[in-house]
Write an enzyme that holds these catalytic residues in place. Structure first.
Site, mmCIF file in Angstrom:
data_model
loop_
_atom_site.group_PDB
_atom_site.id
_atom_site.type_symbol
_atom_site.label_atom_id
_atom_site.label_comp_id
_atom_site.label_asym_id
_atom_site.label_seq_id
_atom_site.Cartn_x
_atom_site.Cartn_y
_atom_site.Cartn_z
ATOM 1 N N GLY A 28 0.820 -1.195 0.000
ATOM 2 C CA GLY A 28 0.000 0.000 0.000
ATOM 3 C C GLY A 28 0.859 1.253 0.000
ATOM 4 O O GLY A 28 2.015 1.231 0.412
ATOM 5 N N GLU A 40 5.385 -5.911 7.289
ATOM 6 C CA GLU A 40 4.644 -4.806 7.902
ATOM 7 C C GLU A 40 5.056 -4.493 9.342
ATOM 8 O O GLU A 40 5.020 -3.338 9.769
ATOM 9 C CB GLU A 40 3.141 -5.088 7.861
ATOM 10 N N GLY A 71 0.333 -5.323 0.536
ATOM 11 C CA GLY A 71 -0.869 -5.174 -0.269
ATOM 12 C C GLY A 71 -0.775 -5.824 -1.635
ATOM 13 O O GLY A 71 -1.796 -6.211 -2.212
ATOM 14 N N ASP A 103 -1.283 -7.987 7.250
ATOM 15 C CA ASP A 103 -2.740 -7.953 7.146
ATOM 16 C C ASP A 103 -3.153 -8.420 5.756
ATOM 17 O O ASP A 103 -2.635 -9.424 5.294
ATOM 18 C CB ASP A 103 -3.263 -6.538 7.473
#
Length: 382
Positions: A68, A140, A117, A148
């Site tokens: 992301g 992350e 992501g 996630d």
């Protein structure tokens, strides 16, 4: 093949096939909100179009997707409100869930870096093509978050406790290792990718309704068998299980430190260094979500991760997401000051609060509304 949208995502439409091409190479194809919105919109349209037989997801440049666009997310939240960041994650997680449960054959061509992501939009595709250029990681926790985008689902399905190893250390895998662990479905040399795409387009234009087996046969014509290197962690799974099967992050770190006195292998020292450098709260959130994720559906995993992300963004416990973003992405001093600073200072109550649906009287929290009436069809993919 007609060019539909020459922007940060390119959409190409041919006879029976659609291509979604990430087109932000100078930013390593990191996903911003507009890219997520366009991908979601087109993915839904293609899925519901009876003329579409196959969707290809790929990227321009050396990276497939490094995750992301956290720099933008940090900026939006830093000058605005935590809920701005939550809206980004709602869109991202809805896209991840849509593609994980996609009803049309989806071919992800992972020719380059795949992180965070980037894994969320690709790692549960019907077909995951890896190459000699592929690098996969979920780092992350090193920047103040936790793995996630469905990681508590797809990492928990890896052999033994290798998923814990990946998420707690941010370790990297190459294409051959991804194939060995089942994260990739086929290894195709990058020089053959164009020919593979042409063959898939020809098949889609010729056959009325190509099956998954038929598509696999086409890909197999370009795929190669590859072996992992002798120093690969794939060949160290017994040792990894020995350490990462422990019942807490502290015990895992202690097991790694004991192992370091018995063997001289780089992966052990990297794991120790990474865990000591990472966000302690993020490590414990991930540890709890992956352990629980083994018995959950992809929908349940994503919903749990979204709740935790919202707590991280709104600083329910601490400021670590913003501190990690500052240290790694903004100031780039790479010296984040985590609070709490050590694993043993992160209590079970802190982790429980980060996984609680209770946000008090905070009117800015909005629940995640995933697409309805979707079957968890990804169980057999990983």
């Amino acid at each position: 093949m007609a060019l539909i949208d020459a922007d940060q995502v390119i959409f190409e439409e041919g006879l029976g096939v659609r291509k979604m091409i990430l087109n932000r190479p100078k930013k390593l194809n990191t996903l911003n909100y507009e890219m997520l919105r366009r991908l979601y919109e087109k993915s839904r349209a293609y899925e519901n179009d009876p003329t579409v037989k196959l969707v290809i997801l790929k990227a321009n440049g050396k990276a497939f997707c490094c995750g992301g666009d956290l720099t933008s997310a940090y900026t939006f939240v830093h000058v605005g409100h935590w809920s701005f960041g939550a809206s980004y994650y709602r869109k991202e997680f809805c896209l991840d869930y849509l593609l994980a449960t996609y009803k049309k054959p989806l071919v992800a061509i992972l020719d380059g870096i795949v992180m965070g992501g980037g894994a969320g939009i690709s790692i549960q595709s019907t077909f995951r093509i890896v190459t000699e250029n592929t690098i996969f990681a979920m780092p992350e926790a090193l920047i103040g978050l936790f793995p996630d985008v469905g990681a508590s689902y797809f990492l928990s399905r890896l052999p033994g406790f290798f998923g814990e190893y990946m998420g707690l250390t941010g370790a990297r895998l190459n294409g051959a290792e991804m194939l060995a662990f089942g994260l990739g479905t086929h290894f195709v040399p990058s020089k053959n990718l164009k020919s593979l795409e042409n063959a898939l387009e020809k098949m889609a234009a010729t056959l009325e309704s190509p099956s998954v087996a038929t598509i696999s046969m086409v890909i197999n014509k370009f795929a190669q068998e590859v072996k992992v290197k002798q120093d690969s962690t794939f060949l160290r799974l017994d040792l990894i299980n020995q350490c990462f099967s422990d019942e807490s992050c502290e015990e895992i770190l202690s097991s790694l430190e004991r192992l370091a006195t018995q063997v001289q292998e780089k992966w052990v020292h990297h794991a120790i260094t990474s865990m000591k450098s990472a966000n302690p709260l993020g490590l414990k959130i991930f540890f709890k979500t992956i352990r629980e994720g083994r018995s959950k559906t992809i929908k349940q995993c994503i919903e749990t991760e979204y709740i935790a992300i919202c707590h991280v963004l709104r600083r329910t416990i601490c400021n670590n997401f913003y501190e990690g973003s500052r240290a790694v992405l903004i100031d780039k001093d790479k010296k984040p000051q985590w609070v709490p600073s050590k694993l043993e200072e992160v209590t079970e109550e802190m982790v429980t609060r980060c996984l609680s649906r209770s946000f008090g009287e905070d009117d800015d929290w909005l629940p995640l509304q995933l697409p309805l009436n979707r079957t968890n069809i990804v169980a057999s993919k990983l």
